[in-house]
Design an enzyme around this catalytic site. Structure first.
Site, PDB file in Angstrom:
ATOM      1  N   GLU A  92       6.267  72.798  18.424  1.00 52.29           N
ATOM      2  CA  GLU A  92       7.410  72.173  17.743  1.00 52.29           C
ATOM      3  C   GLU A  92       7.290  72.275  16.229  1.00 52.29           C
ATOM      4  O   GLU A  92       8.278  72.507  15.531  1.00 52.29           O
ATOM      5  CB  GLU A  92       7.550  70.698  18.158  1.00 52.29           C
ATOM      6  CG  GLU A  92       7.847  70.463  19.630  1.00 52.29           C
ATOM      7  CD  GLU A  92       9.253  70.886  20.051  1.00 52.29           C
ATOM      8  OE1 GLU A  92      10.060  71.253  19.187  1.00 52.29           O
ATOM      9  OE2 GLU A  92       9.532  70.863  21.269  1.00 52.29           O
ATOM     10  N   ARG A 121      10.152  74.415  14.207  1.00 53.69           N
ATOM     11  CA  ARG A 121      11.069  73.637  13.361  1.00 53.69           C
ATOM     12  C   ARG A 121      10.640  73.672  11.896  1.00 53.69           C
ATOM     13  O   ARG A 121      11.452  73.932  11.011  1.00 53.69           O
ATOM     14  CB  ARG A 121      11.165  72.193  13.855  1.00 53.69           C
ATOM     15  CG  ARG A 121      11.652  72.129  15.288  1.00 53.69           C
ATOM     16  CD  ARG A 121      12.016  70.733  15.740  1.00 53.69           C
ATOM     17  NE  ARG A 121      11.976  70.651  17.198  1.00 53.69           N
ATOM     18  CZ  ARG A 121      12.755  69.894  17.937  1.00 53.69           C
ATOM     19  NH1 ARG A 121      13.640  69.115  17.379  1.00 53.69           N
ATOM     20  NH2 ARG A 121      12.636  69.876  19.261  1.00 53.69           N
ATOM     21  N   ASP A 130      10.758  79.868  28.998  1.00 51.96           N
ATOM     22  CA  ASP A 130      11.884  80.368  28.191  1.00 51.96           C
ATOM     23  C   ASP A 130      11.568  81.226  26.960  1.00 51.96           C
ATOM     24  O   ASP A 130      11.715  82.452  26.977  1.00 51.96           O
ATOM     25  CB  ASP A 130      12.831  79.202  27.820  1.00 51.96           C
ATOM     26  CG  ASP A 130      12.153  77.964  27.222  1.00 51.96           C
ATOM     27  OD1 ASP A 130      10.970  78.046  26.890  1.00 51.96           O
ATOM     28  OD2 ASP A 130      12.823  76.930  27.086  1.00 51.96           O
ATOM     29  N   GLU A 134      21.666  75.971  23.978  1.00 52.54           N
ATOM     30  CA  GLU A 134      21.471  77.287  24.611  1.00 52.54           C
ATOM     31  C   GLU A 134      22.774  77.949  25.071  1.00 52.54           C
ATOM     32  O   GLU A 134      22.893  79.183  25.038  1.00 52.54           O
ATOM     33  CB  GLU A 134      20.500  77.165  25.800  1.00 52.54           C
ATOM     34  CG  GLU A 134      19.062  76.851  25.408  1.00 52.54           C
ATOM     35  CD  GLU A 134      18.821  75.380  25.069  1.00 52.54           C
ATOM     36  OE1 GLU A 134      19.706  74.540  25.364  1.00 52.54           O
ATOM     37  OE2 GLU A 134      17.752  75.068  24.502  1.00 52.54           O
TER      38      GLU A 134
HETATM   39  C1  DMJ Z   1      14.863  73.717  20.850  1.00 53.57           C
HETATM   40  O1  DMJ Z   1      13.860  73.014  20.204  1.00 53.57           O
HETATM   41  C2  DMJ Z   1      14.495  75.175  20.988  1.00 53.57           C
HETATM   42  O2  DMJ Z   1      15.636  75.906  21.262  1.00 53.57           O
HETATM   43  C3  DMJ Z   1      13.475  75.408  22.078  1.00 53.57           C
HETATM   44  O3  DMJ Z   1      13.231  76.776  22.268  1.00 53.57           O
HETATM   45  C4  DMJ Z   1      13.943  74.812  23.371  1.00 53.57           C
HETATM   46  N1  DMJ Z   1      14.382  73.452  23.256  1.00 53.57           N
HETATM   47  C5  DMJ Z   1      15.175  73.025  22.138  1.00 53.57           C
HETATM   48  C6  DMJ Z   1      16.654  72.955  22.342  1.00 53.57           C
HETATM   49  O4  DMJ Z   1      17.105  72.672  23.577  1.00 53.57           O
END
Ligand code: DMJ
Length: 474
Positions: A92, A96, A227, A360
């Site tokens: 995270e 971010r 993902d 998404e």
């Molecule tokens: C975000 O922090 C990013 O897109 C991450 O890859 C997946 N989850 C969240 C949004 O849903």
């Protein structure tokens, strides 16, 4: 024009609520009107996640007073003397903070952003001290002590987390000349390439022991825990100016295996990525997995034949399925998880029916719009704008997620996630912008929608947009 102004008005509304009631805190609680904190971003709640995550969106939308205020907060507050972080999620903080700050450096040329990104990324490095180079998921930013969460398959590291570092780390090495970040990615990639995937028919399970390199639980998913591993293989290749052939081959290998083993078509003809649990398919798809429509489209577009037609078609089909998960809910916003069985077609019931302001689905609309110019993606995006305004907007204080998308008047969850400002609103804005605003052949979006510039000039690059040229980076 109407679209663009509404999107930036939404951003202003979300931002103003945060500034007024939660300035400096992680996120906004728009109903109770105070700060919200999450342990993912530090033990204490004053690390300004929403400020860092919002910066480039403010800049791209031309909200310059807001951008300047955010920039000043970063300059004067985002350091280790003023803030206490404690334990954080490596993933995270990378996507971010490091990604958000590097993106602002690339967009503006302001070196302060690069210095802050470096300062933070250096504090993540102790997590990589394992024999395999696979990082641990949690690091204490004060003393470097690192660990994996106890719930993750016998102390495993998580595929999506360890696989979502390469864009930021490689770019950070490029712009600082500090090779340590690239070296971490090279060691990690070498380990991943050597892993034996025969037992899983070429699929990548989501859990890996960082000390031995052995797989943990045999769970495979295009959603949570999997993902962005797939996304970063493709985007590492794209960010390198399509020079990094190792990443290209790994992407083709991983995504072809996932397509051949996990793609299903429902009773009513909807294409989806199922999960696999110890070889057994689970016929559900998470909102998180809906980024894969755009990813397959983007990959197909740039890989060319023999992949192009098939991957583009699959990208379109997945995006249509994700749209259907919105279309079938009462609120016209999609659930966290939707299922396919005798009773359900792209529908999610409680306790899986929350909507957390996630990006998404609009992310895939944006990418598919840019690649195809099929107006259906703008129509679907506009439906999302209307539903957000109707159900998620909180008068005077930003936007909230919903507890159950199937209710006429869904109850709000009282959290304005920072990714709503970083991703959802940015992708909606770009969906209704001209193609030369952050063109896809010049910018690669990290998984938190922070754009990074393609590193090498390539023959067929389109004319740079002077508004978003990156300059003075060395
Ligand atoms: C975000 O922090 C990013 O897109 C991450 O890859 C997946 N989850 C969240 C949004 O849903």
């Amino acid at each position: 024009m109407l679209f663009i102004s509404l999107d930036s008005q939404m951003m202003k509304h979300a931002w103003d609520g945060y500034v007024k009631y939660a300035w400096g805190y992680h996120e906004l609680r728009p109903i109770s009107r105070h700060g919200h904190s999450s342990s993912l971003f530090g033990d204490f709640s004053n690390t300004g996640v929403t400020i860092v995550d919002s910066l480039d969106t403010l800049y791209i939308m031309g909200l310059m007073d807001e951008f300047q205020r955010a920039r000043d907060w970063i300059e004067h507050n985002l350091d280790f003397k003023k803030l206490t972080w404690g334990e954080v999620s490596v993933f995270e903080i990378n996507i971010r903070f490091v990604g958000g700050l590097l993106s602002c450096f690339a967009l503006t040329g302001d070196r302060m952003f690069r210095e802050k990104a470096l300062l933070i990324a250096e504090r993540l490095l102790p997590a990589f001290d394992t024999p395999t180079g696979i990082p641990l998921g949690i690091v204490n930013m004060e003393n470097g002590v690192s660990r994996n969460p106890s719930w993750a398959s016998e102390g495993s590291s998580i595929l999506s987390e360890l696989g979502t570092l390469s864009l930021e780390f490689n770019y950070l090495s490029d712009v600082t000349g500090k090779d340590v970040f690239r070296q971490k990615i090279q060691k990690l990639t070498g380990t991943i390439k050597r892993l034996d995937r025969h037992a899983d028919g070429g699929l990548y399970p989501n859990f890996i022991n960082p000390w031995t390199g052995d797989w943990g639980d045999r769970h495979v998913s295009m959603g949570a825990f999997g993902d962005s591993f797939y996304e970063y293989l493709l985007k590492s290749w794209l960010l390198s100016g399509r020079q990094d052939d190792e990443a290209r081959l790994m992407y083709i290998d991983a995504v072809e295996a996932a397509m051949s083993k996990l793609i299903q078509v429902s009773r009513e003809g909807f294409t989806y990525f199922a999960d696999s649990n110890s070889g057994r398919l689970e016929h559900k798809m998470q909102h998180l997995a809906c980024f894969s429509g755009g990813m397959l489209g983007l990959g197909g577009f740039y890989l060319g034949e023999p992949f192009k037609r098939r991957h583009m078609a699959m990208g379109k089909a997945i995006t249509r399925t994700c749209r259907e998960s919105y279309n079938r809910s009462t609120s016209q916003l999609g659930p966290e998880t939707f299922r396919f069985n005798e009773q359900l077609e792209a529908e999610g019931l409680e306790p899986e029916a929350a909507y957390l302001l996630r990006p998404e689905v609009v992310e895939s609309y944006f990418i598919m719009w840019r690649l195809t110019h099929d107006p259906i993606y703008r129509e679907w995006g506009w439906d999302v704008v209307l539903a957000l305004e109707r159900h998620c907007r909180v008068e005077g204080a930003g936007y909230s997620g919903l507890k159950n998308v199937n209710e006429e008047k869904p109850v709000k969850d009282d959290v304005q996630q920072s990714f709503f400002l970083a991703e959802t609103l940015k992708y909606l804005y770009l969906l209704f912008s001209d193609d030369d605003v952050l063109p896809l052949d010049q910018w690669v979006f990290n998984t938190e929608a922070h754009p990074l510039p393609v590193s090498l000039p390539i023959k067929d690059i389109s004319t740079p947009n002077p508004k978003f040229v990156f300059r003075d980076q060395k």
